[in-house]
Design a protein around this motif. Structure first.
Motif, PDB file in Angstrom:
ATOM      1  N   ASP A 104       0.897  -1.490  -0.285  1.00  0.00           N
ATOM      2  CA  ASP A 104      -0.051   0.514  -0.322  1.00  0.00           C
ATOM      3  C   ASP A 104       0.655   1.282  -0.178  1.00  0.00           C
ATOM      4  N   ALA A 105       1.425   1.275   0.748  1.00  0.00           N
ATOM      5  CA  ALA A 105       3.055   2.533   0.547  1.00  0.00           C
ATOM      6  C   ALA A 105       3.464   2.827  -0.892  1.00  0.00           C
ATOM      7  N   GLU A 106       4.243   1.792  -1.602  1.00  0.00           N
ATOM      8  CA  GLU A 106       4.632   1.705  -2.413  1.00  0.00           C
ATOM      9  C   GLU A 106       3.419   1.765  -3.708  1.00  0.00           C
ATOM     10  N   ILE A 107       1.561   1.802  -4.004  1.00  0.00           N
ATOM     11  CA  ILE A 107       0.653   2.109  -4.119  1.00  0.00           C
ATOM     12  C   ILE A 107       0.981   3.581  -3.731  1.00  0.00           C
ATOM     13  N   PHE A 108       0.785   3.999  -3.019  1.00  0.00           N
ATOM     14  CA  PHE A 108       0.769   5.509  -2.480  1.00  0.00           C
ATOM     15  C   PHE A 108       1.993   6.389  -2.883  1.00  0.00           C
ATOM     16  N   GLU A 109       3.082   5.878  -3.014  1.00  0.00           N
ATOM     17  CA  GLU A 109       4.352   6.350  -3.817  1.00  0.00           C
ATOM     18  C   GLU A 109       3.591   6.777  -5.429  1.00  0.00           C
ATOM     19  N   ALA A 110       3.750   5.781  -5.817  1.00  0.00           N
ATOM     20  CA  ALA A 110       2.813   5.280  -7.422  1.00  0.00           C
ATOM     21  C   ALA A 110       1.980   6.483  -7.593  1.00  0.00           C
ATOM     22  N   ASN A 111       0.967   6.875  -6.533  1.00  0.00           N
ATOM     23  CA  ASN A 111      -0.331   7.709  -6.401  1.00  0.00           C
ATOM     24  C   ASN A 111       0.574   9.415  -6.770  1.00  0.00           C
ATOM     25  N   GLN A 112       1.245   9.428  -5.589  1.00  0.00           N
ATOM     26  CA  GLN A 112       1.955  11.102  -5.224  1.00  0.00           C
ATOM     27  C   GLN A 112       2.488  11.484  -6.232  1.00  0.00           C
ATOM     28  N   VAL A 113       3.560  10.388  -7.181  1.00  0.00           N
ATOM     29  CA  VAL A 113       4.278  10.823  -8.404  1.00  0.00           C
ATOM     30  C   VAL A 113       3.498  10.966  -9.048  1.00  0.00           C
ATOM     31  N   CYS A 114       1.837  10.344  -9.867  1.00  0.00           N
ATOM     32  CA  CYS A 114       1.913  10.787 -11.234  1.00  0.00           C
ATOM     33  C   CYS A 114       0.988  11.892 -10.519  1.00  0.00           C
ATOM     34  N   ALA A 115       0.126  11.828  -9.250  1.00  0.00           N
ATOM     35  CA  ALA A 115      -0.210  13.515  -8.794  1.00  0.00           C
ATOM     36  C   ALA A 115       0.534  14.782  -9.103  1.00  0.00           C
ATOM     37  N   TYR A 116       1.919  14.516  -8.452  1.00  0.00           N
ATOM     38  CA  TYR A 116       2.936  15.749  -9.153  1.00  0.00           C
ATOM     39  C   TYR A 116       2.789  15.918 -10.650  1.00  0.00           C
ATOM     40  N   PHE A 117       3.717  14.771 -11.883  1.00  0.00           N
ATOM     41  CA  PHE A 117       3.515  15.448 -12.751  1.00  0.00           C
ATOM     42  C   PHE A 117       2.310  15.816 -13.357  1.00  0.00           C
ATOM     43  N   ASN A 118       1.135  15.584 -12.493  1.00  0.00           N
ATOM     44  CA  ASN A 118      -0.499  16.108 -13.899  1.00  0.00           C
ATOM     45  C   ASN A 118      -0.117  17.246 -13.210  1.00  0.00           C
ATOM     46  N   TYR A 119       0.090  17.222 -12.292  1.00  0.00           N
ATOM     47  CA  TYR A 119       0.127  19.119 -11.378  1.00  0.00           C
ATOM     48  C   TYR A 119       1.069  19.991 -12.579  1.00  0.00           C
ATOM     49  N   SER A 120       2.428  19.220 -12.963  1.00  0.00           N
ATOM     50  CA  SER A 120       4.068  20.273 -13.899  1.00  0.00           C
ATOM     51  C   SER A 120       3.598  20.280 -14.926  1.00  0.00           C
ATOM     52  N   ASN A 121       3.145  18.750 -15.611  1.00  0.00           N
ATOM     53  CA  ASN A 121       3.127  18.866 -16.968  1.00  0.00           C
ATOM     54  C   ASN A 121       1.824  20.006 -17.205  1.00  0.00           C
ATOM     55  N   ARG A 122       0.485  20.537 -15.958  1.00  0.00           N
ATOM     56  CA  ARG A 122       0.050  21.099 -16.561  1.00  0.00           C
ATOM     57  C   ARG A 122       0.220  22.618 -16.465  1.00  0.00           C
ATOM     58  N   LEU A 123       1.061  23.128 -15.017  1.00  0.00           N
ATOM     59  CA  LEU A 123       2.260  24.444 -15.327  1.00  0.00           C
ATOM     60  C   LEU A 123       2.498  24.263 -16.088  1.00  0.00           C
ATOM     61  N   LEU A 124       3.858  23.518 -16.916  1.00  0.00           N
ATOM     62  CA  LEU A 124       4.506  23.287 -17.700  1.00  0.00           C
ATOM     63  C   LEU A 124       3.748  23.729 -19.042  1.00  0.00           C
ATOM     64  N   ASN A 125       2.690  23.178 -19.938  1.00  0.00           N
ATOM     65  CA  ASN A 125       2.076  22.806 -21.280  1.00  0.00           C
ATOM     66  C   ASN A 125       1.161  24.540 -20.769  1.00  0.00           C
ATOM     67  N   GLY A 126       0.966  24.759 -20.176  1.00  0.00           N
ATOM     68  CA  GLY A 126       0.142  25.934 -20.297  1.00  0.00           C
ATOM     69  C   GLY A 126       0.528  27.367 -19.782  1.00  0.00           C
ATOM     70  N   LEU A 127       1.615  27.581 -19.817  1.00  0.00           N
ATOM     71  CA  LEU A 127       2.783  28.337 -19.887  1.00  0.00           C
ATOM     72  C   LEU A 127       3.835  28.122 -21.398  1.00  0.00           C
ATOM     73  N   GLY A 128       3.641  26.505 -21.712  1.00  0.00           N
ATOM     74  CA  GLY A 128       4.675  27.130 -23.193  1.00  0.00           C
ATOM     75  C   GLY A 128       6.080  27.307 -22.610  1.00  0.00           C
ATOM     76  N   VAL A 129       6.210  26.433 -20.873  1.00  0.00           N
ATOM     77  CA  VAL A 129       7.718  26.481 -20.987  1.00  0.00           C
ATOM     78  C   VAL A 129       8.729  25.759 -21.876  1.00  0.00           C
TER      79      VAL A 129
END
Length: 202
Positions: A154-179
């Motif tokens: 369950d801890a590893e599933i949580f780590e994967a969940n957090q990586v996914c959530a972080y990259f979805n945040y970061s991807n939208r930051l970057l794509n949305g501002l043309g970085v």
């Protein structure tokens, strides 16, 4: 042009922003554009850098950093975020010290065929993050149970969940501002520690 909005350069920074820039500097004093794009609201840079460090480079994580990078790359490919893919594939290659293996992983991810290079819990976690990225509304208990049945804790599933959530945040930051990666040094990252302010790159 490295972004669609203004980014304050290091030489023009002062106070809180300069303090944060000094914290996140990479090799040769370079500051990646993913951090510079926060410069008009420095408090968001502090939040972003803390999240990034805790999710990918904290000694409290149990999944190896190279595999956490794989989860991030697979998420970023689903979002078509070239910035994150470029940075983190370079990081993966550096961590693996095996360009051929890194290349195989990349080709499998682009083909949406992670089963060509992964099995077991790693494959299950990769499938989990792709579904969470593209179909978050369709997530069900069965998705977690599938990863658990494949051997993930369950801890590893949580780590994967957090990586996914972080990259979805970061991807939208970057794509949305043309970085773009123009001027960035690719493939370097902070060490694994339990300190969120430790950014001495390796």
């Amino acid at each position: 042009m490295t972004a669609w909005i203004e980014m304050v350069q290091y030489e023009a920074s002062s106070g809180y922003l300069r303090e944060l820039y000094d914290r996140v500097k990479g090799p040769g004093g370079k500051i990646d554009n993913v951090m510079k794009v926060h410069s008009l609201r420095p408090h968001t840079m502090e939040g972003h850098s803390a999240l990034y460090k805790s999710v990918l480079h904290h000694s409290g994580n149990s999944l190896p950093v190279w595999f956490l990078e794989c989860l991030g790359i697979y998420t970023s490919l689903a979002n078509k975020c070239d910035y994150s893919v470029s940075h983190h594939f370079a990081g993966l290659t550096r961590l693996l010290k095996d360009e051929a293996r890194a290349g195989e992983i990349y080709k499998a991810f682009v083909a949406v065929a992670p089963e060509k290079v992964f099995a077991g819990k790693e494959l299950a976690l990769l499938r989990y993050v792709r579904k969470l990225t593209l179909e978050p509304q369709a997530m069900a208990r069965a998705d977690v149970e599938a990863a658990r049945a494949a051997g993930a804790t369950d801890a590893e599933i949580f780590e994967a969940n957090q990586v996914c959530a972080y990259f979805n945040y970061s991807n939208r930051l970057l794509n949305g501002l043309g970085v773009t990666t123009q001027g960035d040094v690719l493939g370097y990252s902070p060490p694994n520690t339990d300190r969120l302010d430790d950014w001495e790159h390796v």
